[in-house]
Design an enzyme around this catalytic site. Structure first.
Site, PDB file in Angstrom:
ATOM      1  N   HIS A 119     -10.794   6.814   2.074  1.00 55.43           N
ATOM      2  CA  HIS A 119      -9.417   6.751   1.542  1.00 55.43           C
ATOM      3  C   HIS A 119      -9.334   5.716   0.431  1.00 55.43           C
ATOM      4  CE1 HIS A 119      -9.567   3.456   4.458  1.00 55.43           C
ATOM      5  NE2 HIS A 119      -8.636   2.870   3.740  1.00 55.43           N
ATOM      6  N   CYS A 136      -1.836  -2.762   7.655  1.00 55.58           N
ATOM      7  CA  CYS A 136      -1.751  -3.658   6.499  1.00 55.58           C
ATOM      8  C   CYS A 136      -0.438  -4.430   6.426  1.00 55.58           C
ATOM      9  CB  CYS A 136      -2.023  -2.878   5.227  1.00 55.58           C
ATOM     10  SG  CYS A 136      -3.748  -2.318   5.178  1.00 55.58           S
ATOM     11  N   LYS A 190      -6.968  -4.876  -3.174  1.00 57.20           N
ATOM     12  CA  LYS A 190      -7.694  -5.506  -2.067  1.00 57.20           C
ATOM     13  C   LYS A 190      -8.615  -4.490  -1.421  1.00 57.20           C
ATOM     14  CE  LYS A 190      -4.142  -4.246   1.233  1.00 57.20           C
ATOM     15  NZ  LYS A 190      -4.898  -3.302   2.060  1.00 57.20           N
ATOM     16  N   HIS A 250     -10.726   0.678  -2.361  1.00 61.01           N
ATOM     17  CA  HIS A 250     -12.086   0.618  -1.828  1.00 61.01           C
ATOM     18  C   HIS A 250     -13.109   1.224  -2.793  1.00 61.01           C
ATOM     19  CE1 HIS A 250     -10.514  -0.637   1.987  1.00 61.01           C
ATOM     20  NE2 HIS A 250      -9.900   0.492   2.246  1.00 61.01           N
ATOM     21  N   ASP A 306       0.796  -1.238   0.000  1.00 65.41           N
ATOM     22  CA  ASP A 306       0.000   0.000   0.000  1.00 65.41           C
ATOM     23  C   ASP A 306       0.831   1.294   0.000  1.00 65.41           C
ATOM     24  OD1 ASP A 306      -1.842  -2.012   0.253  1.00 65.41           O
ATOM     25  OD2 ASP A 306      -2.737  -1.310   2.117  1.00 65.41           O
ATOM     26  N   ASP A 312      -4.577  -0.697  -1.602  1.00 61.76           N
ATOM     27  CA  ASP A 312      -5.864  -0.617  -0.918  1.00 61.76           C
ATOM     28  C   ASP A 312      -6.817   0.013  -1.939  1.00 61.76           C
ATOM     29  OD1 ASP A 312      -6.981  -1.242   1.637  1.00 61.76           O
ATOM     30  OD2 ASP A 312      -7.013   0.879   2.194  1.00 61.76           O
TER      31      ASP A 312
HETATM   32  C1  VGL Z   1      -4.613   0.594   5.834  1.00 57.90           C
HETATM   33  C2  VGL Z   1      -6.127   1.406   7.345  1.00 57.90           C
HETATM   34  C3  VGL Z   1      -7.142   1.272   6.427  1.00 57.90           C
HETATM   35  C4  VGL Z   1      -3.186   0.242   5.545  1.00 57.90           C
HETATM   36  C5  VGL Z   1      -5.611   0.444   4.898  1.00 57.90           C
HETATM   37  O1  VGL Z   1      -2.795   0.192   4.361  1.00 57.90           O
HETATM   38  O2  VGL Z   1      -2.430   0.010   6.518  1.00 57.90           O
HETATM   39  N1  VGL Z   1      -4.876   1.069   7.063  1.00 57.90           N
HETATM   40  N2  VGL Z   1      -6.865   0.790   5.206  1.00 57.90           N
HETATM   41 ZN    ZN Z   2      -8.345   0.824   3.688  1.00 58.87          ZN
END
Ligand code: VGL
Ligand code: ZN
Length: 208
Positions: A83, A153, A108, A50, A8, A48
């Site tokens: 995010h 993550c 993901k 979403h 990420d 990440d």
């Molecule tokens: C993450 C919080 C929410 C990460 C992703 O990449 O660590 N943290 N979504």
């Molecule tokens: Zn996230």
């Protein structure tokens, strides 16, 4: 077969992003040095990714604020600011990351009803991303992880790597990672260490 898993490293987790991790962008030059070091046979990056209105967003739950604990599909869930929404700049990998040298980029966190910190599977451990099968097919024996965020993550991905790739040597690259809170980072490193994950720095990997 040695693999590097970059977790990420996206605009959203860097300064100016919607879920900025302190100094998140500092991992980019270190990740690039690791990518170019010749130490790895295979390089994978996760994103990440979403949908709008994802269930992990506080904005999807009336009255909830970011960084409050709530419930998602019956499971305790941290409420995050919106995010890494698919297709937005926030969700893009950091523009300076050497993506041309990355063999696989996987997304993901696409299911509205469950979050997915790990690059291997959703937090409820039902749906898998296919990453463990891919790494097995490639014959990976050594897996190094780094990126954002250490306390979410990266940690969940490292612990899943141990569980889902039995026999694989798993290491966390500390200086190529940053976390959301200092306490969270310290606890995550302790948990990884206690589970048998090696804690290393990029200098241990890159011979200068
Ligand atoms: C993450 C919080 C929410 C990460 C992703 O990449 O660590 N943290 N979504
Ligand atoms: Zn996230």
């Amino acid at each position: 077969m040695k693999a590097l898993l970059l977790i990420d490293i996206q605009n959203g987790f860097c300064p100016g992003g919607n879920l900025a991790v302190p100094d998140g962008d500092k991992v980019v030059p270190i990740a690039n040095r690791l990518i170019q070091s010749g130490s790895y046979d295979l390089i994978v990056a996760s994103q990440d990714w979403h949908p709008e209105g994802h269930g992990s967003f506080a904005s999807s739950h009336p009255g909830k604020q970011p960084f409050e604990l709530h419930v998602l599909s019956g499971k305790e869930q941290m409420m995050w600011p919106d995010h890494c929404v698919q297709g937005t700049r926030d969700a893009e990998l950091h523009p300076d990351l050497r993506v041309q040298e990355i063999d696989l980029i996987l997304q993901k966190g696409e299911n509205h009803h469950v979050d997915s910190y790990s690059a291997f599977r959703d937090n409820d451990q039902h749906a898998i991303t296919g990453l463990s099968d891919f790494l097995k097919e490639q014959g990976v024996t050594d897996l190094d992880l780094c990126g954002l965020a250490t306390d979410y993550c990266v940690k969940f991905s490292a612990l899943d790597a141990l569980q889902m790739l039995p026999g694989t040597k798993v290491r966390f690259i500390e200086d190529a990672s940053r976390g959301i809170t200092p306490d969270g980072v310290a606890a995550a490193i302790e948990e990884m260490r206690a589970n048998g994950i090696g804690i290393v720095n990029s200098a241990d990997i890159i011979s200068s």
